[in-house]
Enzyme design. Structure first.
Site, PDB file in Angstrom:
ATOM      1  N   LYS A   1       0.805  -1.226   0.000  1.00  0.00           N
ATOM      2  CA  LYS A   1       0.000   0.000   0.000  1.00  0.00           C
ATOM      3  C   LYS A   1       0.836   1.274   0.000  1.00  0.00           C
ATOM      4  O   LYS A   1       0.442   2.291  -0.569  1.00  0.00           O
ATOM      5  CB  LYS A   1      -0.947   0.001   1.198  1.00  0.00           C
ATOM      6  CG  LYS A   1      -2.050  -1.050   1.137  1.00  0.00           C
ATOM      7  CD  LYS A   1      -3.058  -0.725   0.051  1.00  0.00           C
ATOM      8  CE  LYS A   1      -4.228  -1.705   0.048  1.00  0.00           C
ATOM      9  NZ  LYS A   1      -5.132  -1.460  -1.106  1.00  0.00           N
TER      10      LYS A   1
ATOM     11  N   GLU B   1      -9.694   6.012   3.203  1.00  0.00           N
ATOM     12  CA  GLU B   1     -10.447   4.909   3.760  1.00  0.00           C
ATOM     13  C   GLU B   1      -9.478   3.776   4.047  1.00  0.00           C
ATOM     14  O   GLU B   1      -8.373   3.743   3.496  1.00  0.00           O
ATOM     15  CB  GLU B   1     -11.485   4.421   2.735  1.00  0.00           C
ATOM     16  CG  GLU B   1     -10.928   3.491   1.652  1.00  0.00           C
ATOM     17  CD  GLU B   1      -9.879   4.111   0.731  1.00  0.00           C
ATOM     18  OE1 GLU B   1      -9.838   5.344   0.648  1.00  0.00           O
ATOM     19  OE2 GLU B   1      -9.104   3.346   0.107  1.00  0.00           O
TER      20      GLU B   1
ATOM     21  N   SER C   1       1.689  -9.731  -0.832  1.00  0.00           N
ATOM     22  CA  SER C   1       1.401  -8.294  -0.807  1.00  0.00           C
ATOM     23  C   SER C   1       1.556  -7.653   0.556  1.00  0.00           C
ATOM     24  O   SER C   1       1.733  -6.448   0.659  1.00  0.00           O
ATOM     25  CB  SER C   1      -0.006  -8.047  -1.343  1.00  0.00           C
ATOM     26  OG  SER C   1      -0.946  -8.810  -0.617  1.00  0.00           O
TER      27      SER C   1
END
Lengths: 270, 400
Positions: free
Chosen positions: B91, B113, B380
């Site tokens: 991210k 969010e 990830s």
């Protein structure tokens, strides 16, 4: 001429401004929301905005979110709402505009909705999250059935865009008074008057102002510079407060009479 | 790469676009203009790359999972170690890119969010790094599931606002972030965390995440002297998968996206947008596949992993699904938990539950593949955030 334009012509001819209340179809239940809509029609509504509830109302504040939730818990669907339009139009000549997010309309089918809503007597459709180019095709389909696709403008709308939207507007232009979600505010925003003035440069289509209008004073203020005032969350709040205790339709009627003293006076003289 | 660019309205084929309240059109135009102005700007690129290197810790390794490979007895398995990034997931790549853009646009307040909390933590991190106010919206169900990340965000100086509407998960957090943005449109920058939402987000997020595939492609060529046979990544909104896939689009490489299969095939039991009741609609600014009921109301979703628990999928994925370029399958909660435990136990790597879905598919296909074939799977994120969830639903560890 469309129902909606005719309504504004009549208002203009008698030197009056428009009052456009909003209710969510199915809140607190189908029967009661029909009663509320009919009460609005009897008490000065020039156009009724009938909300199609959606699970994810991202343009709405807490009041209409809760209202949508109540309506959905009652299982209301687009077909029921079209039936409600028919019932409203059966006892009133007030035009009804369906106020919806795009997804329920796509799922129902744009052509099917346009055909059935027009047949039920609706005057137009407003789609909160399908603006300008994304709504163009839908506008054509609705237009083929004599329905106006109501366009929105906002204080952030650029001049180029405002010009294009205003010049293509059908029925009336809905001017969003300020940046934000739906919901009652104490003050009117000055940006609304500027926005209406900007749009006026490009169109003679009637302009209604909405978002945040909840009092008689605010309506008078909007009527000074625009053609109509939309009152949504304030009415929905009356409904919410009536649940379990009072008669929502009677309470909405009393509230609206307070908003429109002249109409109330006229009604009582008849 | 021009075949993979959306059109000027943000459409890949019939998917994408910009379905937002009128108020947000102008800020999206402003964002699009800024993004295209800086997309190929050398000063912007070099600041981005420098931060990725020294702040994030890139490049991340492409690690040969020797024991997993032996255990499965088939394809050679490489893990792209996005879990080793600063803050523990992919991210941060996107957050670094967008925060640099927000600064250039003169925005002082960042809203975002978060689902699993990884995007929230990454956003809070870059806001702390650059001294910007940070407000994170998070569903209260996710706050419960990902308590550790809530604490991390607060430590980093962010305000975490719980969202109690709907299913109280990622979708509801996005609604609330959009409501904030529409209200504070002048001052605020919406730092969306996945390759979804209105144009230009799906494009921009993909571009910032495509560093994953760029590195992986070079690394596998260096290690194996050839391209992999298959790429595998989990797909929630779709940013880690598109980040891995993008650079390989023109190559003869199979790509598999793994959705959350939850605990059943009925609506509400999973978050697999391409499964069974697959349908197209519009949610949160974009047209794509989504999970909805017969009346067009958005269905509730379920996944053991908060980051995959979402009703729609990024529009480019919808396009790649229809074109057949990427295959999409799903892995159940149980399969993901099995993979979670296996990789923890034999590789010494605790994967995020999201990434465990991708590994679950590896467990299925690797044994059937020849021993000289190569799989690259995107790990990830790391699983520290998930230990409470795993302890609740499927504790293990005392068994030996």
């Amino acid at each position: 001429m469309s129902q909606i334009l005719k309504t504004f012509e009549d208002l203009k001819a008698s030197d009056k401004k428009g009052f456009i209340p909003f209710v969510t179809a199915g809140d607190p239940d189908r029967e009661t929301s029909l009663e509320i809509a009919l009460a609005l029609a009897r008490n000065g509504a020039d156009i009724i905005e009938l909300g199609v509830p959606f699970s994810d109302p991202l343009a709405d504040g807490p009041t209409i979110q809760a209202s949508s939730q109540r309506a959905l818990e009652n299982g209301i669907a687009v077909a029921d709402i079209i039936k409600m339009v028919r019932q409203i139009r059966h006892s009133s000549r007030v035009p009804v505009v369906l106020f919806s997010y795009l997804n329920p309309i796509l799922r129902y089918g744009v052509e099917k909705l346009a055909f059935e809503a027009a047949e039920a007597g609706a005057g137009g459709v407003l789609i909160t999250d399908a603006v300008d180019e994304e709504a163009a095709e839908i506008g054509v389909v609705l237009g083929n059935h004599g329905l106006d696709l109501i366009s929105l403008i906002a204080p952030t709308t650029s001049d180029d865009r405002l010009k294009r939207i205003a010049q293509n507007a059908r029925g009336f232009l809905y001017a969003v008074s300020r940046a934000g979600v739906t919901g009652a505010r104490d003050q009117n925003s000055e940006t609304a008057e500027m926005l209406v003035a900007r749009a006026r440069q490009y169109t003679d289509t009637p302009i209604a102002v909405g978002f945040g209008i909840s009092t008689r004073e605010q309506i008078d203020e909007v009527w000074r510079y625009a053609d109509a005032a939309v009152v949504g969350s304030a009415i929905v709040k009356v409904i919410e407060n009536s649940i379990g205790s009072g008669n929502p339709a009677a309470n909405v009627e009393a509230f609206v009479r307070g908003l429109l003293p002249k109409v109330a006076k006229r009604a009582s003289e008849i | 790469m021009s075949g993979h660019e959306p059109n000027e309205r943000g459409y890949w084929g019939e998917y994408g676009g910009r379905f937002v309240p009128e108020t947000l059109v102008a800020p999206l135009d402003e964002l699009t203009e800024a993004y295209f102005a800086y997309r190929d700007d050398s000063a912007f690129r070099s600041e981005f790359e420098s931060l990725l290197k020294d702040f994030v810790g890139r490049p991340t390794p492409l690690y040969f999972a020797e024991r997993l490979t032996e255990n499965l007895g088939g394809a050679r398995i490489y893990l792209k170690r996005e879990d080793l990034n600063h803050t523990g997931a992919h991210k941060i790549n996107n957050c670094v890119g967008q925060i640099l853009l927000a600064r250039r646009m003169g925005k002082s307040r960042i809203i975002a969010e978060t689902g699993a909390g990884q995007h929230g933590v990454a956003t809070a991190t870059v806001c702390a790094r650059f001294g910007l106010e940070c407000v994170i919206y998070m569903g209260t169900e996710d706050m419960r599931r990902q308590e550790l990340n809530v604490f991390r965000m607060r430590l980093l100086g962010a305000e975490v606002r719980g969202v109690d509407s709907g299913s109280r998960t990622l979708k509801d957090a996005i609604n609330e972030a959009l409501r904030d943005w529409v209200t504070n449109v002048e001052s605020s920058y919406y730092l969306l965390g996945s390759a979804l939402g209105p144009h230009p987000y799906p494009l921009m997020v993909r571009d910032f995440q495509s560093i994953i595939g760029k590195e992986a492609r070079e690394q596998i060529l260096e290690k194996e002297g050839r391209l992999p046979d298959v790429l595998i990544a989990c797909v929630g909104g779709g940013s880690n998968s598109i980040g891995l896939f993008h650079e390989f689009m023109e190559d003869d490489v199979r790509m598999v996206g793994v959705e959350a299969g939850g605990f059943g095939n009925n609506l509400g039991e999973h978050a697999a947008r391409f499964m069974n009741d697959a349908s197209v609609g519009v949610l949160q600014g974009t047209k794509s596949y989504l999970l909805q009921d017969a009346n067009g109301q958005i269905a509730s979703t379920h996944s053991v992993s908060a980051g995959l628990d979402y009703a729609t999928i990024g529009p480019e994925h919808a396009f790649l699904h229809d074109s057949g370029r990427v295959e999409y399958i799903s892995a159940s909660d149980d399969d993901a938990l099995e993979a979670f435990h296996l990789v923890s136990e034999i590789e010494g790597i605790i994967p995020a539950l999201e990434s465990a879905h991708a590994i679950a598919h590896v467990l299925k296909v690797a044994p059937e593949m020849p021993r000289n074939s190569i799989i690259v799977v995107n790990l990830s994120g790391r699983g520290d955030k998930d230990v409470n969830t795993v302890a609740e639903v499927q504790p293990r560890g005392d068994k030996k």
